[in-house]
Design an enzyme around this catalytic site. Structure first.
Site, short mmCIF file in Angstrom:
data_model
loop_
_atom_site.label_atom_id
_atom_site.label_comp_id
_atom_site.label_asym_id
_atom_site.label_seq_id
_atom_site.Cartn_x
_atom_site.Cartn_y
_atom_site.Cartn_z
N LEU A 33 0.83 -1.22 0.00
CA LEU A 33 0.00 0.00 0.00
C LEU A 33 0.86 1.26 0.00
O LEU A 33 0.39 2.33 0.38
CB LEU A 33 -1.01 0.00 1.16
CG LEU A 33 -1.97 -1.20 1.20
CD1 LEU A 33 -2.93 -1.09 2.40
CD2 LEU A 33 -2.79 -1.32 -0.09
N ALA A 73 4.26 -5.00 -8.64
CA ALA A 73 4.80 -4.16 -7.55
C ALA A 73 6.14 -3.54 -7.93
O ALA A 73 7.09 -4.26 -8.24
CB ALA A 73 4.97 -5.02 -6.30
N TYR A 140 14.63 4.34 -13.77
CA TYR A 140 13.43 3.49 -13.75
C TYR A 140 13.51 2.43 -14.86
O TYR A 140 13.37 1.22 -14.60
CB TYR A 140 12.18 4.37 -13.90
CG TYR A 140 10.93 3.62 -14.27
CD1 TYR A 140 10.41 2.64 -13.43
CD2 TYR A 140 10.28 3.88 -15.49
CE1 TYR A 140 9.25 1.95 -13.79
CE2 TYR A 140 9.13 3.20 -15.84
CZ TYR A 140 8.62 2.22 -14.99
OH TYR A 140 7.49 1.53 -15.34
P1 NAD Z 1 0.97 1.74 -8.97
O1 NAD Z 1 1.98 2.52 -8.20
O2 NAD Z 1 -0.42 2.21 -9.01
O3 NAD Z 1 1.00 0.22 -8.48
C1 NAD Z 1 2.12 -0.42 -7.91
C2 NAD Z 1 1.64 -1.18 -6.68
O4 NAD Z 1 2.73 -1.93 -6.13
C3 NAD Z 1 1.14 -0.26 -5.56
O5 NAD Z 1 -0.12 -0.70 -5.10
C4 NAD Z 1 2.22 -0.35 -4.48
O6 NAD Z 1 1.71 -0.14 -3.19
C5 NAD Z 1 2.76 -1.75 -4.71
N1 NAD Z 1 4.16 -1.96 -4.29
C6 NAD Z 1 5.24 -1.25 -4.68
N2 NAD Z 1 6.36 -1.77 -4.13
C7 NAD Z 1 5.97 -2.83 -3.37
C8 NAD Z 1 6.66 -3.76 -2.55
N3 NAD Z 1 7.99 -3.71 -2.40
N4 NAD Z 1 5.95 -4.73 -1.92
C9 NAD Z 1 4.61 -4.80 -2.06
N5 NAD Z 1 3.90 -3.93 -2.83
C10 NAD Z 1 4.57 -2.97 -3.46
O7 NAD Z 1 1.58 1.62 -10.45
P2 NAD Z 1 0.83 1.24 -11.83
O8 NAD Z 1 0.71 2.46 -12.64
O9 NAD Z 1 -0.34 0.38 -11.56
O10 NAD Z 1 1.98 0.35 -12.49
C11 NAD Z 1 2.04 -1.06 -12.24
C12 NAD Z 1 3.27 -1.63 -12.91
O11 NAD Z 1 3.24 -1.35 -14.30
C13 NAD Z 1 4.58 -1.02 -12.38
O12 NAD Z 1 5.52 -2.08 -12.26
C14 NAD Z 1 5.00 -0.06 -13.47
O13 NAD Z 1 6.39 0.05 -13.55
C15 NAD Z 1 4.44 -0.73 -14.72
N6 NAD Z 1 4.11 0.20 -15.82
C16 NAD Z 1 3.11 1.14 -15.67
C17 NAD Z 1 2.80 2.00 -16.72
C18 NAD Z 1 1.68 3.02 -16.64
O14 NAD Z 1 1.38 3.68 -17.64
N7 NAD Z 1 1.03 3.16 -15.48
C19 NAD Z 1 3.51 1.91 -17.94
C20 NAD Z 1 4.53 0.96 -18.04
C21 NAD Z 1 4.80 0.09 -16.99
#
Ligand code: NAD
Ligand code: UDP
Length: 328
Positions: A33, A73, A140
């Site tokens: 979270l 995550a 990143y």
């Molecule tokens: P987000 O931040 O909404 O979701 C990430 C989740 O992981 C969060 O709920 C956070 O609390 C949890 N988290 C982070 N580190 C953690 C840990 N060590 N242990 C447990 N939980 C942990 O991000 P998002 O936008 O949903 O992105 C999800 C994934 O997709 C990420 O890996 C991101 O790099 C990748 N991504 C997202 C996009 C985009 O457009 N949003 C594009 C390319 C890649």
């Protein structure tokens, strides 16, 4: 047998959980979270804790029979990754190492993983294909590439099978209207634009209009978050069917400039949405558009939500109903 979704309380992960539940999968969520929201998890079993906590993860793996992992995550703010690289190596790279070690210990050998267009850096060709050079221009992207490579070597050594999905720009919200994007701070274009008609922002900033694109603003490839979730279901199927490890781009194949996205949002909301030109944002490539042909031919994936107005419309429905996100 359960699917473990790490980061399932986040933006994309919560849409994944909703899709898995729809498919009658047993779902276990692990989320610290740190950026996610408890309310975003619409079902399954939620464990609140950190991937890097071995004792906590041991409980999760012991209390459930896990068949496969979908790994969202991570930390994913490009700007923050440039000022605090340690946080990104620690959470993304070390966090993934902890997860893979735990999977190995418990004989779990299938993982679908959120990678990113940021692994390519400045593209050599547009649209970008999976064989193109990967030369990240920020920490990143570098950590995501390191996570992909870690999986490759775990495959060679231990037979771990992975599918890395390199997403371009995720956008939109669930059709139910009950889950959507709620990041703090918000950095993504579409939710920031929608803050203007919500009355939370006076104008949207355009980060530079002197790029080598048709209208001078950056071009990106926006894909509905539920189309992304569908691709994960197919990637999971590939692994369950005994498929080899693979890397796929996920995008729409269509580029929209910042100005075109703002215009689409004006049509959707009926609000004039004033825009102000500001400096370029450091590290932004001019054009990022994916070729998703490999995912289409090998996974049988095809996006269903192909109109920009519909993607923004779904986000608008969510933000109007939840102007303060999950803290309504
Ligand atoms: P987000 O931040 O909404 O979701 C990430 C989740 O992981 C969060 O709920 C956070 O609390 C949890 N988290 C982070 N580190 C953690 C840990 N060590 N242990 C447990 N939980 C942990 O991000 P998002 O936008 O949903 O992105 C999800 C994934 O997709 C990420 O890996 C991101 O790099 C990748 N991504 C997202 C996009 C985009 O457009 N949003 C594009 C390319 C890649
Ligand atoms: N952008 C912008 N104004 C903003 C936020 C973003 O002009 O307030 C631009 C940004 O420079 C990029 C595009 O919109 O070209 C998409 O940015 P976002 O952060 O949503 O995704 P990214 O492509 O960086 O992952």
């Amino acid at each position: 047998m359960a699917v473990l979704v790490t980061g399932g309380a986040g933006y994309i992960g919560s849409h994944m959980v909703a899709e898995l539940l729809k498919q009658n999968e047993e779902v276990v969520v692990v989320d610290s979270l740190q950026t996610g929201h408890r309310e975003a998890v619409t079902g399954g079993k939620l464990y609140v804790g950190d991937l890097r906590n071995s004792v906590f993860m041991e409980t999760v793996f012991r209390e459930n029979t896990i068949d496969a992992v979908i790994h969202f995550a991570a930390n994913s703010l490009v700007g923050e990754s440039m000022t605090d690289p340690s946080k990104y190596y620690h959470n993304n790279v070390y966090g993934t190492l902890c997860l893979l070690d735990k999977m190995k210990e418990h004989g779990v050998s299938k993982i679908v993983f959120s990678s990113t267009a940021a692994t390519y850096g400045e593209p050599e060709h547009v649209p970008i294909s999976e064989e193109d050079r990967t030369y990240p221009t920020n920490t990143y992207g570098e950590t995501k590439l390191a996570m992909e490579k870690m999986m490759k070597w775990f495959d060679i050594a231990h037979g771990l099978k992975y599918v890395a999905l390199r997403y371009f720009n995720a956008a939109g919200a669930h059709e139910s209207g009950s889950i959507g994007e709620d990041h703090h701070p918000e950095t993504h274009l579409i939710p920031l634009i929608l803050q203007v008609p919500l009355g939370k922002r006076e104008f949207i900033s355009i980060y530079g209009d002197d790029y080598a694109t048709e209208d001078g603003t950056c071009v990106r490839d926006y894909l509905h978050v539920s189309d992304l979730a569908d691709a994960h279901v197919l990637a999971l199927k590939r692994l369950r069917d005994g498929g080899e490890s693979a890397v796929y781009n996920l995008g729409s194949g269509e580029g929209y400039s910042v100005k075109q996205v703002i215009d689409a949002a004006r049509r959707v909301t009926g609000h004039p949405i004033p825009a102000k030109l500001v400096e370029r944002r450091a590290g932004d490539p001019a054009v990022l558009v994916a070729s998703s042909k490999k995912a289409e031919s090998e996974l049988g994936w095809k996006r269903k939500r192909d109109q920009m107005e519909d993607i923004i419309g779904s986000a608008w429905t969510w933000h109007k109903a939840h102007p303060n996100g999950y803290n309504n």
